[in-house]
Design a protein around this motif. Structure first.
Motif, PDB file in Angstrom:
ATOM      1  N   ALA A  93      -8.103  13.312   3.608  1.00 39.80           N
ATOM      2  CA  ALA A  93      -6.905  12.565   4.023  1.00 39.80           C
ATOM      3  C   ALA A  93      -6.132  12.018   2.831  1.00 39.80           C
ATOM      4  O   ALA A  93      -4.907  12.143   2.759  1.00 39.80           O
ATOM      5  N   ARG A  94      -6.826  11.428   1.868  1.00 37.25           N
ATOM      6  CA  ARG A  94      -6.126  10.807   0.741  1.00 37.25           C
ATOM      7  C   ARG A  94      -5.336  11.834  -0.060  1.00 37.25           C
ATOM      8  O   ARG A  94      -4.164  11.633  -0.371  1.00 37.25           O
ATOM      9  N   GLU A  95      -5.951  12.952  -0.402  1.00 39.79           N
ATOM     10  CA  GLU A  95      -5.266  13.988  -1.185  1.00 39.79           C
ATOM     11  C   GLU A  95      -4.101  14.589  -0.400  1.00 39.79           C
ATOM     12  O   GLU A  95      -3.033  14.834  -0.960  1.00 39.79           O
ATOM     13  N   ARG A 133       0.843  -1.194   0.000  1.00 40.61           N
ATOM     14  CA  ARG A 133       0.000   0.000   0.000  1.00 40.61           C
ATOM     15  C   ARG A 133       0.870   1.233   0.000  1.00 40.61           C
ATOM     16  O   ARG A 133       1.967   1.231   0.526  1.00 40.61           O
ATOM     17  N   THR A 134       0.340   2.317  -0.566  1.00 41.43           N
ATOM     18  CA  THR A 134       1.092   3.566  -0.581  1.00 41.43           C
ATOM     19  C   THR A 134       0.892   4.354   0.692  1.00 41.43           C
ATOM     20  O   THR A 134       1.662   5.225   1.015  1.00 41.43           O
ATOM     21  N   GLY A 135      -0.178   4.108   1.398  1.00 45.26           N
ATOM     22  CA  GLY A 135      -0.427   4.815   2.639  1.00 45.26           C
ATOM     23  C   GLY A 135      -1.734   5.564   2.640  1.00 45.26           C
ATOM     24  O   GLY A 135      -2.358   5.729   3.668  1.00 45.26           O
ATOM     25  N   VAL A 180      -5.606   8.041   8.105  1.00 42.96           N
ATOM     26  CA  VAL A 180      -4.465   8.911   8.384  1.00 42.96           C
ATOM     27  C   VAL A 180      -4.892   9.917   9.432  1.00 42.96           C
ATOM     28  O   VAL A 180      -5.930  10.545   9.304  1.00 42.96           O
ATOM     29  N   ASP A 181      -4.091  10.041  10.465  1.00 41.74           N
ATOM     30  CA  ASP A 181      -4.407  11.079  11.450  1.00 41.74           C
ATOM     31  C   ASP A 181      -3.412  12.232  11.276  1.00 41.74           C
ATOM     32  O   ASP A 181      -2.414  12.098  10.573  1.00 41.74           O
ATOM     33  N   PRO A 182      -3.718  13.383  11.860  1.00 39.49           N
ATOM     34  CA  PRO A 182      -2.849  14.546  11.676  1.00 39.49           C
ATOM     35  C   PRO A 182      -1.392  14.310  12.073  1.00 39.49           C
ATOM     36  O   PRO A 182      -0.484  14.842  11.435  1.00 39.49           O
ATOM     37  N   GLU A 183      -1.161  13.501  13.091  1.00 37.75           N
ATOM     38  CA  GLU A 183       0.219  13.213  13.493  1.00 37.75           C
ATOM     39  C   GLU A 183       0.954  12.466  12.378  1.00 37.75           C
ATOM     40  O   GLU A 183       2.108  12.761  12.081  1.00 37.75           O
ATOM     41  N   ALA A 231      -1.560  20.067  10.181  1.00 35.69           N
ATOM     42  CA  ALA A 231      -1.913  18.868   9.422  1.00 35.69           C
ATOM     43  C   ALA A 231      -3.415  18.579   9.516  1.00 35.69           C
ATOM     44  O   ALA A 231      -4.036  18.179   8.527  1.00 35.69           O
ATOM     45  N   ARG A 232      -4.012  18.800  10.682  1.00 31.81           N
ATOM     46  CA  ARG A 232      -5.453  18.572  10.849  1.00 31.81           C
ATOM     47  C   ARG A 232      -6.243  19.483   9.911  1.00 31.81           C
ATOM     48  O   ARG A 232      -7.172  19.049   9.236  1.00 31.81           O
TER      49      ARG A 232
END
Length: 69
Positions: free
Chosen positions: A60-62, A23-25, A30-33, A51-52
């Motif tokens: 999150a994905r973009e 997976r790319t991630g 995904v959380d802000p941290e 980040a939040r």
């Protein structure tokens, strides 16, 4: 004893093991941290807040796709 790649499953005697699901991630939550660290920043309260806001604005994905290769 033979080494086995984690996530790979053998397909029978003499067969090559299957490749693990890579997976790319951005397919996982995904959380802000996580995003702050992916940007190469320390997870300080200010960077986590930045980040939040970015996750809220872009999704999150973009947000992750713009940071990771």
């Amino acid at each position: 004893m033979s080494e086995r790649t984690e996530g790979a499953e053998p397909r029978g005697e003499g067969a090559e093991p299957r490749r693990p699901n890579l997976r790319t991630g951005s397919e996982t939550p995904v959380d802000p941290e996580d995003l702050a660290m992916a940007e190469g920043r320390d997870p300080t309260p200010e960077n986590i807040e930045r980040a939040r806001r970015r996750i809220e604005r872009l999704g999150a994905r973009e947000a992750v796709d713009r940071v990771t290769p």
